[in-house]
Enzyme design. Structure first.
Site, short mmCIF file in Angstrom:
data_model
loop_
_atom_site.label_atom_id
_atom_site.label_comp_id
_atom_site.label_asym_id
_atom_site.label_seq_id
_atom_site.Cartn_x
_atom_site.Cartn_y
_atom_site.Cartn_z
N ARG A 131 0.79 -1.24 0.00
CA ARG A 131 0.00 0.00 0.00
C ARG A 131 0.83 1.29 0.00
O ARG A 131 0.26 2.38 0.11
CB ARG A 131 -0.99 0.04 1.19
CG ARG A 131 -2.03 -1.03 1.14
CD ARG A 131 -3.23 -0.72 2.03
NE ARG A 131 -2.88 -0.64 3.44
CZ ARG A 131 -3.77 -0.54 4.42
NH1 ARG A 131 -5.06 -0.52 4.11
NH2 ARG A 131 -3.40 -0.48 5.67
N ASP A 132 2.14 1.19 -0.15
CA ASP A 132 2.95 2.42 -0.20
C ASP A 132 4.20 2.20 -1.05
O ASP A 132 5.31 2.55 -0.65
CB ASP A 132 3.33 2.84 1.22
CG ASP A 132 3.68 4.34 1.31
OD1 ASP A 132 3.30 5.09 0.39
OD2 ASP A 132 4.32 4.74 2.29
#
Length: 377
Positions: free
Chosen positions: A158-159
């Site tokens: 997610r990053d």
């Protein structure tokens, strides 16, 4: 003057000792919602010393913050891959939880992008194929992990951003910071649906729509990093995407207002949530085609596929993306691996330094967790 240097001009200050091992502060790197980042030197009672990264929570500390850090460590302990930075130790000092992590000496891709911009020439296609294939392999490993009972963990980083990818001095490529990752680990603290964690400039369309995401969301994010390395421009910086976002009509305006009222970011971004959502909502294959003009056709095809709006149209696994990129390296007819990647980064840095009297502006990028890398173009 070197970039991402591990040394500091100030004398080291003792942070704490654990079983005879001293941890001395080299310098503070910055803060994120997941904690304060410190560059430290670890000195063993017997044996060599070396630099590590320490992430610690800052006062006041909530139980939710503590739980998140514990979950990050629990997840990181399960990830043993050469393309993922390791976690060494977890503990508490002065009532503040901390975690000791691997320091990858070298440069983040954020620094690589900066020096490429300074010399006004992006990195080679071979470099990008090598770096992205390595991260795709690391992501595939994380995406397919299971627990001790063989149950799928459903990990999504997610990053995936330039800040969170590092190229070491020997050309090794590593993904760092699973601090905002999603997983199905028991006891996981679920993220509120309306909170966007990580850098939204590299978020997938489905994530910006506040929909459930899977591993293919990470691949889209990696595609944005890939395109930026190849062209020196972020896809959503393009004038055509911005124009479409501003002239999208009442339906788009309504969507933006709805998202603005529902979503918020944990980390600051170079664009407000609504504006970034509008750009992501309006981009299409034609924008990717314009952005990739001048690249080789086989590589353009890879970028097109990984940046498809619908997850089902993208590469379905990191393994697929890795193999596609490695096949392109084979076709070019000359080897490209760690030594070549290390040499290309070194040349890019030296070329950039020759164009500037000082590279001080880049020095804060010593570790990918340091905030504030991107500004609006």
């Amino acid at each position: 003057m070197s970039i991402d240097r591990p040394e500091s001009s100030t004398p080291p200050r003792l942070l704490f000792c654990v079983d005879g091992t001293r941890y001395e502060l080299v310098r503070k790197l910055g803060r994120r919602s997941s904690g304060e980042l410190l560059l430290a030197r670890r000195r063993h009672a017997k044996g060599p010393s070396g630099c590590v990264i320490i992430k610690r929570l800052c006062r006041p500390v909530s139980e939710k913050q503590k739980q998140r850090l514990v979950q990050e460590v629990q997840l990181a302990y399960r990830l043993e891959h050469p393309g993922i930075a390791r976690v060494y130790h977890w503990g508490t000092h002065g009532d503040l939880p901390y975690v000791v992590m691997e320091y990858v000496e070298g440069h983040s891709l954020e620094t690589v992008l900066s020096v490429a911009a300074m010399r006004q020439r992006p990195m080679s296609e071979a470099f990008v194929c090598h770096v992205v294939s390595e991260i795709a392999d690391a992501l595939h490993y994380a995406h397919t992990r299971t627990d001790e009972q063989g149950r799928f963990l459903g990990i999504v980083h997610r990053d995936v951003t330039p800040e969170n990818i590092r190229v070491g001095v020997s050309g090794e490529v590593k993904l760092v910071d699973f601090g905002v990752a999603y997983s199905l680990l028991p006891g996981r603290d679920a993220t509120t649906a309306s909170i966007l964690r990580g850098d939204i400039a590299y978020a997938s369309p489905e994530r910006m729509r506040l929909e459930p995401v899977d591993h293919r969301s990470d691949l889209f994010s990696l595609g944005l990093v890939m395109l930026e390395l190849l062209t020196g421009r972020h896809l959503f910086d393009l004038e055509d995407v911005e124009h479409a976002a501003r002239s999208g009509g009442d339906v788009l305006a309504a969507d933006r207002d709805s998202l603005q009222s529902e979503a918020r970011c944990e980390e600051p971004s170079w664009l407000p949530v609504a504006q970034m959502a509008a750009r992501i909502e309006r981009f299409g294959p034609e924008d990717v085609a314009r952005a990739t003009q001048g690249l080789s056709e086989p590589l353009r095809a890879v970028v097109h596929r990984v940046l498809q709006r619908e997850p089902s149209a993208r590469y379905q696994t990191g393994l697929e993306l890795r193999d596609a990129l490695r096949a392109l390296l084979v076709v070019q007819g000359r080897p490209y691996g760690r030594p070549e990647a290390a040499r290309e980064v070194l040349v890019a840095v030296k070329e950039a330094e020759l164009l500037r009297e000082s590279a001080d502006v880049l020095e804060p990028d010593v570790f990918p967790g340091f905030p504030g890398g991107r500004t609006e173009h």
